[in-house]
Scaffold this active site. Structure first.
Site, PDB file in Angstrom:
ATOM      1  CE1 TYR A  88      41.578  30.129  57.337  1.00 14.01           C
ATOM      2  CE2 TYR A  88      39.937  31.473  56.198  1.00 14.01           C
ATOM      3  CZ  TYR A  88      40.793  30.388  56.222  1.00 14.01           C
ATOM      4  OH  TYR A  88      40.870  29.561  55.135  1.00 14.01           O
ATOM      5  CE  LYS A 141      28.639  54.225  36.907  1.00 18.33           C
ATOM      6  NZ  LYS A 141      29.318  55.510  37.215  1.00 18.33           N
ATOM      7  CG  MET A 192      38.229  33.275  48.586  1.00 21.78           C
ATOM      8  SD  MET A 192      39.634  32.550  47.731  1.00 21.78           S
ATOM      9  CE  MET A 192      40.974  33.560  48.351  1.00 21.78           C
TER      10      MET A 192
END
Length: 368
Positions: free
Chosen positions: A264, A38, A313
């Site tokens: 950031y 899985k 990101m």
């Protein structure tokens, strides 16, 4: 192994074979093996892992969701596949692709009998899930009379296995609880067999159950994390090898003056002259924000480089002030030497979350 030239997840199928053989060595010769594939085979590649583990002799595969089983079938793999968490909406695909559902509640049992009756199926294999203490999914012992009455009242399904799941098999401090679970499942198994009039496969042990509770192997065991190289205990580290290595490269070096910030929100400010390396790897790749601000780290030329500032990101920045490196050098996030466990622990999480979270946009490279 070749040096990384971009962000890659190397998957060593030789290590998978080694892990499988070690786990199999803990079993009686006639005990079957169910390989859990899985979550994209714990963040690696479900099709390649399913193919390899089937070649090695696994008797069953298990997935969480129907779509995972369908993908394996479309790859041409015919090994029996248990779907651990099916929903009514999945029944048509389950039958179309010859998948075997876990039946964990009266609602799902009634619905699956209704569906298989509507298409005139006979003796379709199902797996009865019993709750012995994890309190997540499953019937209780008191449900057995009702379950068997429903099953005997139809020709459409037949019980292929009965199973449960250990809640804390890796924790020696919870041995008494685990043994209570095993005893409860044995009681369930006896009653179920007597009422059914035949004896389905029984399975309860996960990886830590295989290693710590040999009396609970029954006639099949399930392994997920162990196949991928994690034994949940340092004493197994010499026997199980992590199959996945996450590597990337230095895109650019930056030379900071004291009080200059990184990334950031100015989350990190240099307290001295320092050098940072920017790597093409971020929270969209599975290195989440929890690893930022010096909790997480990578290894460059054998030395630890802490992540500084917030994870972006698509990028992270690491401190390489005291590391001799250049742009284009390889950075290792985790591999068989630098364990995913250590990185996960540093950020307050577990290796399961780290390895299963590696994004599908990260290129997979297979080592045979």
């Amino acid at each position: 192994m070749p040096k990384a030239t971009e962000t890659v997840l190397e998957i060593n199928l030789n290590y998978l074979e080694q892990n499988y053989k070690y786990l199999k060595s803990k079993l009686a010769p006639n005990t079957m093996f169910l390989a859990v594939v899985k979550a994209f085979a714990y963040g690696s590649d479900q099709v390649q892992i399913a193919k390899k583990i089937t070649e090695l002799g696994a008797n069953y595969l298990a997935v969480a969701y129907t779509s995972e089983g369908v993908a394996i079938r479309k790859a041409g793999i015919q090994t029996p596949i248990l779907v651990l968490h099916p929903q009514e909406v999945n029944f048509e695909e389950i039958v179309a692709y010859n998948l075997e559902p876990s039946i964990y509640s009266t609602r799902i049992l009634d619905q699956f009998i209704k569906y298989t009756s509507s298409i005139n199926k006979e003796d379709y294999p199902v797996h009865l899930k019993f709750n012995t203490g994890l309190n997540r999914l499953g019937f209780l012992e008191g449900d057995i009379d009702q379950i068997v009455t429903k099953i005997k009242g139809t020709r459409t399904i037949k019980v292929a296995s009965a199973f449960s799941h250990l809640a804390a098999s890796e924790d020696i401090n919870e041995k008494e609880f685990t043994e209570q679970q095993i005893h409860y499942f044995k009681s369930i198994s006896t009653k179920l067999d007597n009422l059914l009039g035949y004896s389905p496969i029984k399975h309860m042990c996960n990886t830590s159950g295989i290693l710590n509770y040999p009396d609970a192997h029954f006639n099949m065991v399930r392994s997920g994390i162990g196949l991928y190289g994690f034994g949940n205990d340092p004493k197994y580290d010499t026997h199980l090898k992590p199959i996945a290595s996450l590597k990337t490269v230095i895109s650019q070096l930056h030379y900071l003056k004291p009080n200059q910030s990184v990334g950031y929100n100015m989350a990190y400010k240099a307290t001295h002259k320092m050098v940072t390396a920017t790597l093409p790897l971020g929270h969209a790749d599975g290195i989440y924000r929890i690893y930022g601000n010096q909790k997480g780290f990578v290894f460059i030329n054998g030395k630890k480089a802490p992540i500084v500032g917030n994870t972006c990101m698509d990028m992270i920045m690491v401190d390489v002030t005291n590391i001799n490196c250049i742009e284009g050098d390889e950075a290792i996030v985790f591999n068989e030497v630098h364990a995913a466990d250590a990185l996960a622990t540093a950020a307050g999480t577990i290796s399961y979350e780290l390895v299963t979270g590696i994004s599908q946009r990260v290129n997979r490279v297979f080592i045979f």
